[in-house]
Design a protein around this motif. Structure first.
Motif, PDB file in Angstrom:
ATOM      1  N   LYS A  20     -28.503  21.074 -82.459  1.00 12.56           N
ATOM      2  CA  LYS A  20     -27.249  20.771 -81.926  1.00 12.56           C
ATOM      3  C   LYS A  20     -26.480  19.120 -81.838  1.00 12.56           C
ATOM      4  O   LYS A  20     -25.706  18.798 -81.211  1.00 12.56           O
ATOM      5  CB  LYS A  20     -27.567  20.878 -80.417  1.00 12.56           C
ATOM      6  CG  LYS A  20     -27.485  22.221 -79.763  1.00 12.56           C
ATOM      7  CD  LYS A  20     -27.787  22.478 -78.310  1.00 12.56           C
ATOM      8  CE  LYS A  20     -26.540  22.235 -77.355  1.00 12.56           C
ATOM      9  NZ  LYS A  20     -26.630  22.293 -75.959  1.00 12.56           N
ATOM     10  N   LYS A  64     -15.734  21.532 -63.377  1.00 10.33           N
ATOM     11  CA  LYS A  64     -15.991  19.977 -63.170  1.00 10.33           C
ATOM     12  C   LYS A  64     -17.180  19.570 -64.075  1.00 10.33           C
ATOM     13  O   LYS A  64     -18.111  20.133 -64.144  1.00 10.33           O
ATOM     14  CB  LYS A  64     -16.267  19.732 -61.676  1.00 10.33           C
ATOM     15  CG  LYS A  64     -15.027  20.234 -60.916  1.00 10.33           C
ATOM     16  CD  LYS A  64     -15.540  20.024 -59.570  1.00 10.33           C
ATOM     17  CE  LYS A  64     -14.368  20.200 -58.345  1.00 10.33           C
ATOM     18  NZ  LYS A  64     -14.774  20.341 -57.010  1.00 10.33           N
ATOM     19  N   ARG A 110     -22.441  14.898 -64.714  1.00  9.20           N
ATOM     20  CA  ARG A 110     -22.182  14.369 -66.315  1.00  9.20           C
ATOM     21  C   ARG A 110     -20.761  13.862 -66.360  1.00  9.20           C
ATOM     22  O   ARG A 110     -19.958  14.108 -65.491  1.00  9.20           O
ATOM     23  CB  ARG A 110     -22.482  15.216 -67.282  1.00  9.20           C
ATOM     24  CG  ARG A 110     -23.694  16.120 -67.352  1.00  9.20           C
ATOM     25  CD  ARG A 110     -23.906  16.965 -68.539  1.00  9.20           C
ATOM     26  NE  ARG A 110     -25.113  17.788 -68.389  1.00  9.20           N
ATOM     27  CZ  ARG A 110     -26.359  17.686 -68.858  1.00  9.20           C
ATOM     28  NH1 ARG A 110     -26.594  16.819 -69.604  1.00  9.20           N
ATOM     29  NH2 ARG A 110     -27.080  18.616 -68.618  1.00  9.20           N
TER      30      ARG A 110
HETATM   31  C1  HQG Z   1     -21.533  23.958 -63.310  1.00 12.98           C
HETATM   32  C2  HQG Z   1     -27.455  21.087 -72.474  1.00 12.98           C
HETATM   33  C3  HQG Z   1     -19.724  24.404 -59.234  1.00 12.98           C
HETATM   34  C4  HQG Z   1     -21.797  24.046 -64.584  1.00 12.98           C
HETATM   35  C5  HQG Z   1     -26.499  22.427 -72.707  1.00 12.98           C
HETATM   36  C6  HQG Z   1     -23.031  24.162 -64.996  1.00 12.98           C
HETATM   37  C7  HQG Z   1     -24.971  21.938 -72.843  1.00 12.98           C
HETATM   38  C8  HQG Z   1     -19.902  23.899 -61.416  1.00 12.98           C
HETATM   39  C9  HQG Z   1     -23.502  22.987 -63.929  1.00 12.98           C
HETATM   40  C10 HQG Z   1     -25.164  20.444 -71.960  1.00 12.98           C
HETATM   41  C11 HQG Z   1     -18.434  23.555 -61.552  1.00 12.98           C
HETATM   42  C12 HQG Z   1     -23.613  21.486 -64.691  1.00 12.98           C
HETATM   43  C13 HQG Z   1     -24.571  20.442 -70.754  1.00 12.98           C
HETATM   44  C14 HQG Z   1     -17.788  23.699 -60.030  1.00 12.98           C
HETATM   45  C15 HQG Z   1     -19.112  23.306 -63.505  1.00 12.98           C
HETATM   46  N1  HQG Z   1     -18.485  24.026 -59.010  1.00 12.98           N
HETATM   47  N2  HQG Z   1     -20.442  24.278 -60.353  1.00 12.98           N
HETATM   48  N3  HQG Z   1     -16.353  23.442 -59.965  1.00 12.98           N
HETATM   49  N4  HQG Z   1     -18.131  23.264 -62.595  1.00 12.98           N
HETATM   50  N5  HQG Z   1     -20.191  23.712 -62.750  1.00 12.98           N
HETATM   51  O1  HQG Z   1     -26.300  20.611 -66.951  1.00 12.98           O
HETATM   52  O2  HQG Z   1     -22.599  22.705 -69.516  1.00 12.98           O
HETATM   53  O3  HQG Z   1     -29.740  21.044 -74.553  1.00 12.98           O
HETATM   54  O4  HQG Z   1     -24.294  19.186 -66.327  1.00 12.98           O
HETATM   55  O5  HQG Z   1     -20.967  25.763 -64.880  1.00 12.98           O
HETATM   56  O6  HQG Z   1     -26.989  23.228 -73.823  1.00 12.98           O
HETATM   57  O7  HQG Z   1     -24.655  23.389 -68.138  1.00 12.98           O
HETATM   58  O8  HQG Z   1     -29.494  19.124 -73.102  1.00 12.98           O
HETATM   59  O9  HQG Z   1     -23.778  21.132 -67.852  1.00 12.98           O
HETATM   60  O10 HQG Z   1     -23.850  25.134 -64.867  1.00 12.98           O
HETATM   61  O11 HQG Z   1     -24.781  21.709 -74.044  1.00 12.98           O
HETATM   62  O12 HQG Z   1     -28.595  19.119 -75.502  1.00 12.98           O
HETATM   63  O13 HQG Z   1     -22.462  22.703 -63.037  1.00 12.98           O
HETATM   64  O14 HQG Z   1     -26.713  20.192 -71.722  1.00 12.98           O
HETATM   65  O15 HQG Z   1     -27.745  20.605 -73.796  1.00 12.98           O
HETATM   66  O16 HQG Z   1     -24.650  21.381 -65.406  1.00 12.98           O
HETATM   67  O17 HQG Z   1     -24.780  21.635 -69.795  1.00 12.98           O
HETATM   68  P1  HQG Z   1     -24.671  20.463 -66.768  1.00 12.98           P
HETATM   69  P2  HQG Z   1     -24.200  22.356 -68.758  1.00 12.98           P
HETATM   70  P3  HQG Z   1     -28.940  19.903 -74.384  1.00 12.98           P
END
Ligand code: HQG
Length: 187
Positions: free
Chosen positions: A62, A113, A117
């Motif tokens: 990644k 949102k 992060r």
């Molecule tokens: C959710 C890992 C409520 C969103 C992964 C997610 C990715 C909401 C969570 C990278 C929302 C945040 C990032 C809203 C978004 N209300 N929940 N309005 N908008 N969300 O972990 O995308 O392996 O910060 O759906 O593979 O899950 O670490 O983001 O579930 O590439 O390199 O809020 O981290 O990469 O969760 O993951 P995260 P993400 P690595």
């Protein structure tokens, strides 16, 4: 190999979220001296060499990290503020976001949102997004993000390779992938 997963996760934690807890100060672009990070890793894991860090960086599909000269940084995922040195660019027509079914209603109502992060994290394929969603649920949902349309309406996207970073994505540009999508029948 197993050990490298732990080291990689710890490096992510330090470089994305809490460098100050380990006496590190990132430069504005998120870099720190690799040898300073190595000391932090050695305090935690004992015998870690520079070559181990290089392997973690190189073997990551990644592209989580980048080594430049004698410095290292995380390339995405930050909760702390770092300046991106990638220009915003026009994204692919569709990007994808995988998450827990529990988030479905809220995201469709409020938009996507960045939460804790700095940016929303998006995938270039439905399969990758599914894998991202698997971190949250055994049966994740995948949203189709009409990225090009959002971009044309002012949302900025940053292509980091496998991962695309985005600003807040309004709900009008988000659809559930499982629902029939006439514009993109292959999905
Ligand atoms: C959710 C890992 C409520 C969103 C992964 C997610 C990715 C909401 C969570 C990278 C929302 C945040 C990032 C809203 C978004 N209300 N929940 N309005 N908008 N969300 O972990 O995308 O392996 O910060 O759906 O593979 O899950 O670490 O983001 O579930 O590439 O390199 O809020 O981290 O990469 O969760 O993951 P995260 P993400 P690595």
């Amino acid at each position: 190999m197993y050990r490298y997963v732990g080291i990689s996760k710890f490096m992510s934690f330090v470089l994305r979220h809490k460098p100050e807890n380990f006496g590190l100060q990132l430069d504005p672009f998120g870099f720190v001296n690799t040898k300073d990070l190595l000391v932090v890793l050695q305090n935690r894991y004992g015998d870690v060499q520079l070559s181990d860090v290089e392997k973690v960086v190189k073997n990551c599909p990644k592209g989580r990290f980048e080594i430049k000269g004698d410095k290292i940084r995380a390339r995405y995922g930050h909760s702390i503020q770092v300046q991106l040195d990638v220009e915003p660019s026009e994204p692919l027509e569709y990007l994808y976001h995988g998450t827990s079914p529990a988030m479905k209603k809220t995201i469709l109502a409020e938009g996507l949102k960045p939460m804790k992060r700095r940016y929303v994290h998006l995938s270039k394929s439905k399969e990758e997004a599914f894998q991202v969603g698997r971190r949250r649920s055994r049966n994740p949902i995948v949203f189709i993000i009409k990225a090009k349309e959002a971009f044309q309406n002012g949302t900025k996207f940053y292509d980091m390779g496998v991962v695309v970073l985005g600003e807040f994505v309004p709900s009008e540009f988000i659809e559930l992938a499982d629902e029939p999508d006439k514009k993109n029948p292959l999905l």
